[in-house]
Design a protein around this motif. Sequence first.
Motif, PDB file in Angstrom:
ATOM      1  N   UNK A 281     -24.696 188.131  -1.440  1.00 41.77           N
ATOM      2  CA  UNK A 281     -24.970 186.914  -0.171  1.00 41.77           C
ATOM      3  C   UNK A 281     -24.759 187.243   0.938  1.00 41.77           C
ATOM      4  N   UNK A 282     -23.431 188.178   0.733  1.00 42.53           N
ATOM      5  CA  UNK A 282     -22.323 188.734   1.819  1.00 42.53           C
ATOM      6  C   UNK A 282     -23.408 189.644   2.493  1.00 42.53           C
ATOM      7  N   UNK A 283     -23.885 190.131   3.164  1.00 39.90           N
ATOM      8  CA  UNK A 283     -24.111 191.271   4.044  1.00 39.90           C
ATOM      9  C   UNK A 283     -23.522 191.065   5.531  1.00 39.90           C
ATOM     10  N   UNK A 284     -23.779 191.968   5.806  1.00 38.10           N
ATOM     11  CA  UNK A 284     -23.433 192.370   7.375  1.00 38.10           C
ATOM     12  C   UNK A 284     -23.626 191.373   8.424  1.00 38.10           C
ATOM     13  N   UNK A 285     -24.973 190.969   8.099  1.00 38.01           N
ATOM     14  CA  UNK A 285     -25.012 189.448   9.526  1.00 38.01           C
ATOM     15  C   UNK A 285     -24.651 188.091   9.142  1.00 38.01           C
ATOM     16  N   UNK A 286     -24.947 187.994   7.170  1.00 35.95           N
ATOM     17  CA  UNK A 286     -24.243 186.431   6.640  1.00 35.95           C
ATOM     18  C   UNK A 286     -22.681 186.266   6.827  1.00 35.95           C
ATOM     19  N   UNK A 287     -22.613 188.151   6.930  1.00 37.30           N
ATOM     20  CA  UNK A 287     -19.707 187.897   7.543  1.00 37.30           C
ATOM     21  C   UNK A 287     -20.242 187.744   8.310  1.00 37.30           C
ATOM     22  N   UNK A 288     -20.671 188.205   9.378  1.00 40.37           N
ATOM     23  CA  UNK A 288     -20.936 188.706  10.267  1.00 40.37           C
ATOM     24  C   UNK A 288     -20.947 186.899  11.476  1.00 40.37           C
ATOM     25  N   UNK A 289     -21.946 186.571  11.176  1.00 40.82           N
ATOM     26  CA  UNK A 289     -22.505 185.469  11.106  1.00 40.82           C
ATOM     27  C   UNK A 289     -20.887 184.283  10.770  1.00 40.82           C
ATOM     28  N   UNK A 290     -20.472 184.692   9.855  1.00 41.26           N
ATOM     29  CA  UNK A 290     -19.328 183.588   8.635  1.00 41.26           C
ATOM     30  C   UNK A 290     -17.465 183.538  10.095  1.00 41.26           C
ATOM     31  N   UNK A 291     -17.934 184.824  10.760  1.00 38.95           N
ATOM     32  CA  UNK A 291     -17.005 185.621  11.389  1.00 38.95           C
ATOM     33  C   UNK A 291     -16.669 184.536  12.784  1.00 38.95           C
ATOM     34  N   UNK A 292     -18.108 184.430  13.201  1.00 39.19           N
ATOM     35  CA  UNK A 292     -18.501 183.898  14.324  1.00 39.19           C
ATOM     36  C   UNK A 292     -18.114 182.635  14.398  1.00 39.19           C
ATOM     37  N   UNK A 293     -18.976 182.246  13.269  1.00 37.32           N
ATOM     38  CA  UNK A 293     -18.252 181.076  13.179  1.00 37.32           C
ATOM     39  C   UNK A 293     -17.295 180.046  13.169  1.00 37.32           C
ATOM     40  N   UNK A 294     -16.605 180.872  11.967  1.00 37.62           N
ATOM     41  CA  UNK A 294     -14.775 180.688  12.448  1.00 37.62           C
ATOM     42  C   UNK A 294     -13.980 180.456  12.932  1.00 37.62           C
ATOM     43  N   UNK A 295     -13.729 178.689  12.772  1.00 36.10           N
ATOM     44  CA  UNK A 295     -12.807 178.542  14.628  1.00 36.10           C
ATOM     45  C   UNK A 295     -11.233 178.428  14.541  1.00 36.10           C
ATOM     46  N   UNK A 296     -10.969 180.280  13.320  1.00 28.26           N
ATOM     47  CA  UNK A 296      -9.324 180.210  13.010  1.00 28.26           C
ATOM     48  C   UNK A 296      -9.854 181.275  13.813  1.00 28.26           C
ATOM     49  N   UNK A 297     -10.795 181.715  14.397  1.00 25.71           N
ATOM     50  CA  UNK A 297     -10.849 183.782  15.004  1.00 25.71           C
ATOM     51  C   UNK A 297     -11.802 183.777  15.472  1.00 25.71           C
ATOM     52  N   UNK A 298     -11.204 184.874  16.653  1.00 23.90           N
ATOM     53  CA  UNK A 298     -12.227 185.275  18.046  1.00 23.90           C
ATOM     54  C   UNK A 298     -12.816 186.411  17.932  1.00 23.90           C
ATOM     55  N   UNK A 299     -14.081 187.473  18.665  1.00 26.87           N
ATOM     56  CA  UNK A 299     -14.533 188.136  19.103  1.00 26.87           C
ATOM     57  C   UNK A 299     -13.742 188.801  19.680  1.00 26.87           C
ATOM     58  N   UNK A 300     -13.342 189.995  19.703  1.00 27.05           N
ATOM     59  CA  UNK A 300     -12.766 191.252  20.226  1.00 27.05           C
ATOM     60  C   UNK A 300     -13.795 192.152  20.571  1.00 27.05           C
ATOM     61  N   UNK A 301     -14.127 191.561  22.625  1.00 22.68           N
ATOM     62  CA  UNK A 301     -15.371 192.737  22.530  1.00 22.68           C
ATOM     63  C   UNK A 301     -16.333 192.644  22.291  1.00 22.68           C
ATOM     64  N   UNK A 302     -17.657 193.648  22.586  1.00 20.10           N
ATOM     65  CA  UNK A 302     -19.201 193.053  21.943  1.00 20.10           C
ATOM     66  C   UNK A 302     -19.201 194.111  20.331  1.00 20.10           C
ATOM     67  N   UNK A 303     -18.329 194.317  20.322  1.00 19.47           N
ATOM     68  CA  UNK A 303     -18.289 195.371  19.021  1.00 19.47           C
ATOM     69  C   UNK A 303     -19.749 195.835  18.741  1.00 19.47           C
TER      70      UNK A 303
END
Length: 260
Positions: A78-100
Motif C-alpha cells: 500500500x506504499x504508493x506515492x500518494x499514501x506515503x506522502x499523505x502519511x508524512x503530511x499527517x505526521x506530527x513529528x515533521x513539517x513540509x519544506x516548501x511545496x515539493x
Amino acid sequence: MATMLEAFGSLKEIGEIVGSFDFSKIDVRSTSAEDYLHTNLAPSFGDLNAETVKKMDEVLKVCIAGTTTLLAKVPPEERTWEKVNSMFMQNPLVEPMGDGVSRADKFINKSSNDFKFDGSPDSAIVRAVQTWFVNFIADQDVLESTKINIEVLGSIVAQSGATINSFETIFAKHEYHEKTMVDIGVLRYPDMLNPYFKVYRIKLFAWSDSSRILFHQEDSNGITGEFNFRKFNPRKEVIDKMNPNAKKKAVEDADNIFGF
C-alpha cells in the motif's frame, strides 16, 4: 517502536535494488508488464548507519524513530506515492519544506536512416538521454542514491529500426511500442549533511515508433519521465514538548533502529 528491518523487510537500499536489476531483459517491443524495475518504497540511508545515528541530536533521533514506526504500520503493497506522502503530511513529528516538486518531461529523438535493419542503439541518442535525465532530476543526491544507469536505459530508448522478420517487411513496415522501464518510490533518511527526510518517486517510460518504406526508415524514439519529490523537516517545537519519558524511549529506539 519499529526497526528499519521491521519497516522495510530488509536493509537493502534503493541503489542496491537498482544495481541488481537486469535492465537487459527490458524489451520495448515486448507486451509483458513484468520486465521492468518496480518498488513501491525502498530506503536510502546516505551516511546514516548504526554508528552515525547515535551521534545525531535528540530531535532527529525522535523524528527518525517515530516516522519509521508510522511507516511500519503501512503494508508494503500500500506504499504508493500518494499514501506515503499523505502519511508524512499527517505526521506530527515533521513539517513540509516548501511545496515539493511534481513534474513530467519528454526526451524525443527523430531520425532518418537508410539500410538499418538490426534495431541497434545509436550512441549519440544514448548520450543525449543521459544529459536529459541529469537535467530532469536536477538533484545530485537523488542521482547518487538511486544509481539508475541511464546509459543502459538510453540504449533501450535508442533501439531504432523496424525489425525485419519476413521478406515482405524489407519493403514496408510500421512498428509502435511503449514500455514502462522504471517505477520506484524512495524514502531518503536524514543524515548529518542532510538533516531532513526526502520522499520521491521516479517513473520512466520508453517508446519506439519506426516506419520503413523500401530501404528508407523514419524513427521516433523517446523517453517520458515523471518525478515527484518532497522534503520534510523535523518539527522541533512539537518534539521539544514531548513527555520526557516518551522522548527518552524514542531516542533509545533510534540508537538501535538498525537492530545492532
